[in-house]
Design a protein around this motif. Structure first.
Motif, PDB file in Angstrom:
ATOM      1  N   TYR A  74       5.034   5.846  -4.541  1.00  0.00           N
ATOM      2  CA  TYR A  74       5.670   5.797  -6.025  1.00  0.00           C
ATOM      3  C   TYR A  74       4.496   6.560  -6.931  1.00  0.00           C
ATOM      4  O   TYR A  74       5.110   7.382  -7.783  1.00  0.00           O
ATOM      5  CB  TYR A  74       5.867   4.495  -6.445  1.00  0.00           C
ATOM      6  CG  TYR A  74       6.126   4.256  -7.981  1.00  0.00           C
ATOM      7  CD1 TYR A  74       7.447   4.449  -8.443  1.00  0.00           C
ATOM      8  CD2 TYR A  74       5.227   4.293  -9.124  1.00  0.00           C
ATOM      9  CE1 TYR A  74       7.862   4.438  -9.654  1.00  0.00           C
ATOM     10  CE2 TYR A  74       5.770   4.360 -10.171  1.00  0.00           C
ATOM     11  CZ  TYR A  74       6.968   4.434 -10.444  1.00  0.00           C
ATOM     12  OH  TYR A  74       7.511   4.436 -12.024  1.00  0.00           O
ATOM     13  N   ILE A  75       3.143   6.321  -6.966  1.00  0.00           N
ATOM     14  CA  ILE A  75       2.360   7.014  -7.916  1.00  0.00           C
ATOM     15  C   ILE A  75       2.237   8.679  -7.593  1.00  0.00           C
ATOM     16  O   ILE A  75       2.423   9.403  -8.603  1.00  0.00           O
ATOM     17  CB  ILE A  75       0.772   6.196  -7.804  1.00  0.00           C
ATOM     18  CG1 ILE A  75       1.122   5.094  -8.443  1.00  0.00           C
ATOM     19  CG2 ILE A  75      -0.097   7.309  -8.301  1.00  0.00           C
ATOM     20  CD1 ILE A  75      -0.236   3.987  -8.241  1.00  0.00           C
ATOM     21  N   THR A  76       2.295   9.015  -6.271  1.00  0.00           N
ATOM     22  CA  THR A  76       2.177  10.341  -5.702  1.00  0.00           C
ATOM     23  C   THR A  76       3.397  11.065  -6.621  1.00  0.00           C
ATOM     24  O   THR A  76       3.561  12.141  -7.093  1.00  0.00           O
ATOM     25  CB  THR A  76       2.198  10.299  -4.463  1.00  0.00           C
ATOM     26  OG1 THR A  76       1.080  10.004  -3.885  1.00  0.00           O
ATOM     27  CG2 THR A  76       2.451  12.057  -3.766  1.00  0.00           C
ATOM     28  N   LEU A  98       2.931  -2.923 -12.115  1.00  0.00           N
ATOM     29  CA  LEU A  98       1.643  -2.582 -12.386  1.00  0.00           C
ATOM     30  C   LEU A  98       1.765  -0.987 -12.005  1.00  0.00           C
ATOM     31  O   LEU A  98       0.731  -0.088 -12.327  1.00  0.00           O
ATOM     32  CB  LEU A  98       0.658  -3.336 -11.196  1.00  0.00           C
ATOM     33  CG  LEU A  98       0.365  -4.616 -11.652  1.00  0.00           C
ATOM     34  CD1 LEU A  98      -0.243  -5.416 -10.518  1.00  0.00           C
ATOM     35  CD2 LEU A  98      -0.707  -4.470 -12.787  1.00  0.00           C
ATOM     36  N   ASN A  99       2.669  -0.495 -11.373  1.00  0.00           N
ATOM     37  CA  ASN A  99       2.634   0.926 -11.007  1.00  0.00           C
ATOM     38  C   ASN A  99       3.346   1.862 -12.014  1.00  0.00           C
ATOM     39  O   ASN A  99       3.093   2.908 -12.536  1.00  0.00           O
ATOM     40  CB  ASN A  99       3.758   1.077  -9.758  1.00  0.00           C
ATOM     41  CG  ASN A  99       2.729   0.908  -8.571  1.00  0.00           C
ATOM     42  OD1 ASN A  99       1.788   1.516  -8.347  1.00  0.00           O
ATOM     43  ND2 ASN A  99       3.366   0.081  -7.404  1.00  0.00           N
ATOM     44  N   GLU A 143      -6.424   0.844  -6.515  1.00  0.00           N
ATOM     45  CA  GLU A 143      -6.657  -0.460  -7.360  1.00  0.00           C
ATOM     46  C   GLU A 143      -5.318  -1.292  -7.433  1.00  0.00           C
ATOM     47  O   GLU A 143      -5.678  -2.507  -7.215  1.00  0.00           O
ATOM     48  CB  GLU A 143      -6.947   0.124  -8.633  1.00  0.00           C
ATOM     49  CG  GLU A 143      -8.278   0.767  -8.736  1.00  0.00           C
ATOM     50  CD  GLU A 143      -9.359   0.024  -8.572  1.00  0.00           C
ATOM     51  OE1 GLU A 143      -9.557  -1.292  -9.097  1.00  0.00           O
ATOM     52  OE2 GLU A 143     -10.490   0.347  -8.206  1.00  0.00           O
ATOM     53  N   VAL A 144      -4.378  -0.774  -7.508  1.00  0.00           N
ATOM     54  CA  VAL A 144      -3.123  -1.756  -7.675  1.00  0.00           C
ATOM     55  C   VAL A 144      -2.922  -2.437  -6.375  1.00  0.00           C
ATOM     56  O   VAL A 144      -2.606  -3.652  -6.322  1.00  0.00           O
ATOM     57  CB  VAL A 144      -1.911  -0.770  -8.099  1.00  0.00           C
ATOM     58  CG1 VAL A 144      -0.610  -1.751  -7.861  1.00  0.00           C
ATOM     59  CG2 VAL A 144      -1.980  -0.218  -9.239  1.00  0.00           C
ATOM     60  N   SER A 145      -2.860  -1.635  -5.246  1.00  0.00           N
ATOM     61  CA  SER A 145      -2.713  -2.414  -3.859  1.00  0.00           C
ATOM     62  C   SER A 145      -3.640  -3.495  -3.798  1.00  0.00           C
ATOM     63  O   SER A 145      -3.159  -4.640  -3.336  1.00  0.00           O
ATOM     64  CB  SER A 145      -2.730  -1.341  -2.863  1.00  0.00           C
ATOM     65  OG  SER A 145      -2.060  -0.404  -3.030  1.00  0.00           O
ATOM     66  N   ASN A 146      -4.658  -2.989  -3.925  1.00  0.00           N
ATOM     67  CA  ASN A 146      -5.852  -4.130  -3.503  1.00  0.00           C
ATOM     68  C   ASN A 146      -5.689  -5.441  -4.684  1.00  0.00           C
ATOM     69  O   ASN A 146      -5.894  -6.466  -4.182  1.00  0.00           O
ATOM     70  CB  ASN A 146      -7.484  -3.720  -3.857  1.00  0.00           C
ATOM     71  CG  ASN A 146      -7.715  -2.658  -2.602  1.00  0.00           C
ATOM     72  OD1 ASN A 146      -7.213  -2.517  -1.668  1.00  0.00           O
ATOM     73  ND2 ASN A 146      -8.806  -2.078  -3.014  1.00  0.00           N
ATOM     74  N   PHE A 147      -5.540  -5.091  -5.842  1.00  0.00           N
ATOM     75  CA  PHE A 147      -5.203  -6.173  -6.808  1.00  0.00           C
ATOM     76  C   PHE A 147      -4.097  -7.117  -6.405  1.00  0.00           C
ATOM     77  O   PHE A 147      -4.285  -8.304  -6.434  1.00  0.00           O
ATOM     78  CB  PHE A 147      -5.127  -5.529  -8.136  1.00  0.00           C
ATOM     79  CG  PHE A 147      -4.949  -6.528  -9.474  1.00  0.00           C
ATOM     80  CD1 PHE A 147      -5.737  -7.180  -9.974  1.00  0.00           C
ATOM     81  CD2 PHE A 147      -3.565  -6.877  -9.798  1.00  0.00           C
ATOM     82  CE1 PHE A 147      -5.818  -8.064 -11.103  1.00  0.00           C
ATOM     83  CE2 PHE A 147      -3.397  -7.852 -10.675  1.00  0.00           C
ATOM     84  CZ  PHE A 147      -4.640  -8.326 -11.450  1.00  0.00           C
ATOM     85  N   ILE A 148      -3.088  -6.647  -6.088  1.00  0.00           N
ATOM     86  CA  ILE A 148      -1.808  -7.464  -5.672  1.00  0.00           C
ATOM     87  C   ILE A 148      -2.149  -8.227  -4.130  1.00  0.00           C
ATOM     88  O   ILE A 148      -2.015  -9.402  -4.199  1.00  0.00           O
ATOM     89  CB  ILE A 148      -0.530  -6.652  -5.417  1.00  0.00           C
ATOM     90  CG1 ILE A 148      -0.441  -5.955  -6.894  1.00  0.00           C
ATOM     91  CG2 ILE A 148       0.783  -7.532  -5.122  1.00  0.00           C
ATOM     92  CD1 ILE A 148       0.947  -5.135  -6.922  1.00  0.00           C
ATOM     93  N   LYS A 150       0.770  -1.309   0.046  1.00  0.00           N
ATOM     94  CA  LYS A 150       0.152   0.050  -0.081  1.00  0.00           C
ATOM     95  C   LYS A 150       1.009   1.406   0.023  1.00  0.00           C
ATOM     96  O   LYS A 150       0.610   2.210  -0.783  1.00  0.00           O
ATOM     97  CB  LYS A 150      -0.954  -0.141   1.187  1.00  0.00           C
ATOM     98  CG  LYS A 150      -2.255  -0.950   1.246  1.00  0.00           C
ATOM     99  CD  LYS A 150      -2.790  -0.871   2.441  1.00  0.00           C
ATOM    100  CE  LYS A 150      -4.251  -1.990   2.492  1.00  0.00           C
ATOM    101  NZ  LYS A 150      -4.928  -1.957   3.512  1.00  0.00           N
ATOM    102  N   LYS A 151       1.726   1.230   0.892  1.00  0.00           N
ATOM    103  CA  LYS A 151       2.665   2.294   1.028  1.00  0.00           C
ATOM    104  C   LYS A 151       3.236   2.620  -0.353  1.00  0.00           C
ATOM    105  O   LYS A 151       3.684   3.782  -0.751  1.00  0.00           O
ATOM    106  CB  LYS A 151       3.659   2.240   2.281  1.00  0.00           C
ATOM    107  CG  LYS A 151       2.758   2.599   3.556  1.00  0.00           C
ATOM    108  CD  LYS A 151       3.633   2.707   4.597  1.00  0.00           C
ATOM    109  CE  LYS A 151       4.305   1.279   5.218  1.00  0.00           C
ATOM    110  NZ  LYS A 151       4.955   1.696   6.622  1.00  0.00           N
ATOM    111  N   PHE A 152       4.136   1.777  -0.601  1.00  0.00           N
ATOM    112  CA  PHE A 152       5.051   1.487  -1.888  1.00  0.00           C
ATOM    113  C   PHE A 152       4.181   2.326  -3.157  1.00  0.00           C
ATOM    114  O   PHE A 152       4.669   3.009  -3.832  1.00  0.00           O
ATOM    115  CB  PHE A 152       5.486   0.285  -2.286  1.00  0.00           C
ATOM    116  CG  PHE A 152       6.583   0.223  -3.115  1.00  0.00           C
ATOM    117  CD1 PHE A 152       7.837   0.143  -2.782  1.00  0.00           C
ATOM    118  CD2 PHE A 152       6.310   0.357  -4.401  1.00  0.00           C
ATOM    119  CE1 PHE A 152       8.747   0.070  -3.637  1.00  0.00           C
ATOM    120  CE2 PHE A 152       7.147   0.289  -5.505  1.00  0.00           C
ATOM    121  CZ  PHE A 152       8.890   0.254  -5.162  1.00  0.00           C
ATOM    122  N   THR A 153       3.125   1.476  -3.170  1.00  0.00           N
ATOM    123  CA  THR A 153       2.184   2.044  -4.306  1.00  0.00           C
ATOM    124  C   THR A 153       1.748   3.554  -4.318  1.00  0.00           C
ATOM    125  O   THR A 153       1.878   4.428  -5.308  1.00  0.00           O
ATOM    126  CB  THR A 153       0.939   1.290  -4.560  1.00  0.00           C
ATOM    127  OG1 THR A 153       1.296  -0.225  -4.936  1.00  0.00           O
ATOM    128  CG2 THR A 153       0.224   1.508  -5.600  1.00  0.00           C
TER     129      THR A 153
END
Length: 202
Positions: free
Chosen positions: A90-92, A158-159, A190-195, A84-87
């Motif tokens: 990174y996106i921010t 994914l990111n 979305e990415v966090s939940n998917f993984i 969660k934190k990584f995604t």
């Protein structure tokens, strides 16, 4: 003549703005000099080529991002929290520095040794603790068996891909720039939940 720190910061700031709006190929040294409020000869005194200037801008931004990601990989939070934190981080960060992913791909294709230079930087992400943690959580039955390397590649892919393939994504999804930015914001969850859903033992 000695190099002035303020002038160098002006150049890097101007270059970052031009590279963000026009990319490496579209950027012109004269335009960067104009935006920095100096002449082209002065710009060449600080940076002999556009490639060197681009690398300096990139290293500047990477030196802000890499330590953040490294802290997340090596803190005491669970694998789920790490994802969660990584995604989110990174996106921010990439929304603020959109030229970075394309530059990394471009530079690695042109100069595969470039990553070795980056690895020397303090704070370059280290996966040792992440690998141990993945193994421990598999053993405890928290997550399904998966290689730590494969999990990390899934997180990165994914990111990174939606930013590298921005024009393609916008064309496929028929979105404008504002909608695309919102899509990227939504991907934090979305990415966090998917993984997490793919590896979690339920």
């Amino acid at each position: 003549m000695t190099k002035d720190k303020n002038t160098e910061e002006q150049i890097l700031s101007a270059a970052k703005n031009i590279f963000q709006s026009k990319g490496m190929n579209g950027a012109r040294m004269q335009e960067i000099a104009d935006k920095a409020g100096i002449n082209k000869a002065m710009l060449h005194y600080y940076y002999r080529s556009k490639q060197l200037l681009f690398e300096a801008v990139f290293k500047n931004a990477f030196s802000l991002l890499a330590p953040q990601l490294n802290v997340i990989l090596n803190d005491d939070s669970s694998i789920e929290e790490k994802i969660k934190k990584f995604t989110s981080n990174y996106i921010t960060f990439i929304i603020k520095h959109p030229y970075l992913p394309s530059f990394i791909i471009q530079e690695l294709n042109r100069n595969p040794d470039f990553i070795l230079k980056l690895k020397e930087n303090k704070g370059f992400p280290n996966l040792d603790k992440f690998k141990i943690q993945v193994a421990q959580e598999i053993e405890k039955g928290i997550i399904k068996p998966i290689s730590a390397a494969q999990l990390f590649i899934n997180i990165m892919a994914l990111n990174i891909f939606p930013f590298v393939a921005k024009p393609l994504i916008m064309a496929f999804t028929d979105t404008d720039d504002t909608t695309y930015k919102q899509l990227m914001e939504d991907r934090k969850i979305e990415v966090s939940n998917f993984i997490i859903n793919s590896i979690k033992n339920v």
